[in-house]
Scaffold this motif. Structure first.
Motif, mmCIF file in Angstrom:
data_model
loop_
_atom_site.group_PDB
_atom_site.id
_atom_site.type_symbol
_atom_site.label_atom_id
_atom_site.label_comp_id
_atom_site.label_asym_id
_atom_site.label_seq_id
_atom_site.Cartn_x
_atom_site.Cartn_y
_atom_site.Cartn_z
ATOM 1 N N ALA A 44 -15.270 -4.900 15.015
ATOM 2 C CA ALA A 44 -16.487 -4.477 14.312
ATOM 3 C C ALA A 44 -17.652 -5.324 14.808
ATOM 4 C CB ALA A 44 -16.313 -4.625 12.804
ATOM 5 N N PRO A 45 -18.104 -5.056 16.039
ATOM 6 C CA PRO A 45 -19.169 -5.889 16.618
ATOM 7 C C PRO A 45 -20.504 -5.695 15.922
ATOM 8 C CG PRO A 45 -18.712 -4.007 18.033
ATOM 9 C CD PRO A 45 -17.670 -3.992 16.958
ATOM 10 N N ARG A 46 -21.300 -6.753 15.911
ATOM 11 C CA ARG A 46 -22.660 -6.698 15.368
ATOM 12 C C ARG A 46 -23.600 -6.425 16.541
ATOM 13 N NH1 ARG A 46 -22.030 -9.303 10.275
ATOM 14 N NH2 ARG A 46 -24.121 -8.513 9.774
ATOM 15 N N ILE A 47 -24.415 -5.418 16.423
ATOM 16 C CA ILE A 47 -25.279 -4.980 17.517
ATOM 17 C C ILE A 47 -26.744 -5.119 17.113
ATOM 18 C CG2 ILE A 47 -25.876 -3.086 19.073
ATOM 19 C CD1 ILE A 47 -23.049 -4.184 19.475
ATOM 20 N N ALA A 48 -27.481 -5.962 17.828
ATOM 21 C CA ALA A 48 -28.918 -6.117 17.593
ATOM 22 C C ALA A 48 -29.719 -5.181 18.479
ATOM 23 C CB ALA A 48 -29.342 -7.559 17.835
ATOM 24 N N ILE A 49 -29.242 -4.983 19.716
ATOM 25 C CA ILE A 49 -29.944 -4.163 20.702
ATOM 26 C C ILE A 49 -29.033 -3.017 21.121
ATOM 27 C CG2 ILE A 49 -31.084 -4.139 22.955
ATOM 28 C CD1 ILE A 49 -31.492 -7.157 22.679
ATOM 29 N N PRO A 50 -29.478 -1.763 21.015
ATOM 30 C CA PRO A 50 -28.618 -0.632 21.395
ATOM 31 C C PRO A 50 -28.275 -0.666 22.879
ATOM 32 C CG PRO A 50 -30.878 0.109 21.045
ATOM 33 C CD PRO A 50 -30.812 -1.319 20.572
ATOM 34 N N THR A 51 -27.069 -0.235 23.190
ATOM 35 C CA THR A 51 -26.606 -0.190 24.570
ATOM 36 C C THR A 51 -26.019 1.189 24.837
ATOM 37 O OG1 THR A 51 -24.354 -0.936 24.050
ATOM 38 C CG2 THR A 51 -26.023 -2.644 24.421
ATOM 39 N N GLU A 52 -25.527 1.361 26.052
ATOM 40 C CA GLU A 52 -24.971 2.664 26.434
ATOM 41 C C GLU A 52 -23.822 3.080 25.522
ATOM 42 O OE1 GLU A 52 -23.076 4.882 30.386
ATOM 43 O OE2 GLU A 52 -23.637 2.762 30.467
ATOM 44 N N ALA A 197 -17.465 -7.801 29.249
ATOM 45 C CA ALA A 197 -16.902 -6.447 29.291
ATOM 46 C C ALA A 197 -16.692 -5.855 27.910
ATOM 47 C CB ALA A 197 -15.579 -6.472 30.059
ATOM 48 N N ALA A 198 -16.413 -6.680 26.906
ATOM 49 C CA ALA A 198 -16.106 -6.151 25.578
ATOM 50 C C ALA A 198 -17.268 -5.376 24.965
ATOM 51 C CB ALA A 198 -15.691 -7.288 24.647
ATOM 52 N N LEU A 199 -18.495 -5.706 25.359
ATOM 53 C CA LEU A 199 -19.655 -4.992 24.832
ATOM 54 C C LEU A 199 -20.324 -4.114 25.879
ATOM 55 C CD1 LEU A 199 -21.425 -7.584 22.491
ATOM 56 C CD2 LEU A 199 -19.854 -5.739 21.881
ATOM 57 N N SER A 200 -19.727 -4.013 27.065
ATOM 58 C CA SER A 200 -20.337 -3.202 28.121
ATOM 59 C C SER A 200 -19.395 -2.127 28.639
ATOM 60 C CB SER A 200 -20.790 -4.092 29.281
ATOM 61 O OG SER A 200 -19.702 -4.829 29.815
ATOM 62 N N GLN A 201 -18.292 -1.886 27.896
ATOM 63 C CA GLN A 201 -17.365 -0.813 28.239
ATOM 64 C C GLN A 201 -17.179 0.111 27.042
ATOM 65 O OE1 GLN A 201 -13.647 -2.050 29.910
ATOM 66 N NE2 GLN A 201 -14.578 -3.262 31.532
ATOM 67 N N ASP A 202 -16.663 1.284 27.302
ATOM 68 C CA ASP A 202 -16.413 2.263 26.258
ATOM 69 C C ASP A 202 -15.430 1.678 25.237
ATOM 70 O OD1 ASP A 202 -15.719 4.431 24.674
ATOM 71 O OD2 ASP A 202 -15.708 5.845 26.346
#
Length: 247
Positions: A44-52, A197-202
Motif C-alpha cells: 500500500a504505497p503512499r504516492i505524492a506525485i502521480p506516475t505512469e 523498480a517497486a514504484l516504477s513497474q506495473d
C-alpha cells in the motif's frame, strides 16, 4: 506546494534541492521519501506525485506534473516543495524540472533557470541532491552545465553537502562515472544507490510469487538507503545571491 509559497527559514526546517535529468527518477525519489516519512509499504504505497503506474496520489500535496507516460520530456513543470516531519525534525525537498528535456534547448534553459532561482529563493540549503540513472556512464552536457552554474552560487561550506542518489541500480553494479560531475567532488558517504523498480513497474506484476519476493527485497534495501540518506542531512548553509538571466 509551489516552491516559495511559504518561508521555512524560521522553522529550522532542513531544505534539500533535488535536481536531475529527465527520467532520472527525481519524482520517484520524492515518492520513496513520502513512504519513508508516512509509513507506506510495497503493498500500500503512499504516492505524492502521480506516475505512469500510480496515477492517483494518496497524499494531499500539490504537484505540477505533465504527461507521466512521456519519459523524454520533463514531468515536473515547476519547482514544487514537499514538506515532511519526523519527530522534532522537519524537512523540505524541492523537486525541480528535469534537464535534457526533449522539447528543445529553449525549454531546457528555462528549466535550468528555474533550478537556479529555486536555490537562491530558498536562501539556505542543507544539501543539493543529484538524482542520476546509475545505468548511464556519465552525465550529459546539460547536467554538467547546471552543476557548474550551481557551483557559482554555492558557498564552499555546502560542497560537503553534495549528495548523489543513483537510481535503477545498487551499490555494486552502477556504471556512472562520478568524476564526470566536475567541478564538484564527492565524499564516499554522500553516494547512495537505490533500485526504484517497486514504484516504477506495473504493480500487477508484484502479485506473482517470485517477482513479488524480488520487489520486496528491493523495496527493503531502497528504504534502508533512504533512511541513511535522511539521517545524513546537515544544517542549512546560506546560498550566495546571483543575478539570474532569463533567455
Amino acid at each position: 506546494m509551489p516552491h516559495g509559497a511559504s518561508n521555512p527559514a524560521s522553522s529550522g526546517r532542513k531544505i534539500v534541492l533535488v535536481i536531475g535529468e529527465t527520467g532520472s527518477g527525481k519524482s520517484t525519489l520524492i515518492n520513496y521519501l513520502t513512504n519513508y516519512f508516512k509509513g507506506g509499504n510495497i503493498a500500500a504505497p503512499r504516492i505524492a506525485i502521480p506516475t505512469e503506474y500510480y496515477s492517483k496520489p494518496t497524499e494531499a500535496y500539490q504537484y505540477h506534473e505533465a504527461n507521466v507516460s512521456n519519459q523524454t520530456a520533463s514531468q515536473t513543470e515547476k519547482c514544487m516543495d514537499y514538506d515532511f516531519e519526523s519527530g522534532t525534525a522537519s524537512y523540505r525537498f524541492i523537486d525541480t524540472p528535469g534537464m535534457s528535456d526533449s522539447r528543445g534547448v529553449e525549454r531546457d534553459e528555462k528549466n535550468i533557470q528555474q533550478i537556479l532561482q529555486a536555490a537562491q529563493s530558498a536562501g539556505t540549503l542543507s544539501a543539493i541532491v543529484i538524482v542520476i540513472n546509475g545505468t548511464q556512464c556519465r552525465g550529459t552536457i546539460n547536467l554538467r552545465n547546471t552543476l557548474t552554474r550551481l557551483r557559482g552560487i554555492t558557498p564552499n561550506a555546502l560542497t560537503d553537502n553534495l549528495i548523489v542518489v543513483l537510481t535503477s541500480c545498487d551499490s555494486t553494479n552502477f556504471k556512472f562515472k562520478l568524476m564526470s560531475l566536475h567541478p564538484w567532488t564527492l565524499k564516499a558517504e554522500n553516494i547512495f544507490a537505490m533500485n526504484n523498480a517497486a514504484l516504477s513497474q506495473d504493480p500487477l506484476l508484484m502479485l506473482e510469487g517470485d517477482h513479488r519476493q524480488v520487489m520486496e527485497a528491493l523495496w527493503k534495501k531502497s528504504m534502508a538507503e533512504i533512511n541513511r540518506f535522511v539521517l545524513s542531512s546537515r544544517e542549512n548553509v546560506q546560498v550566495r545571491t546571483l543575478v539570474v538571466q532569463w533567455f
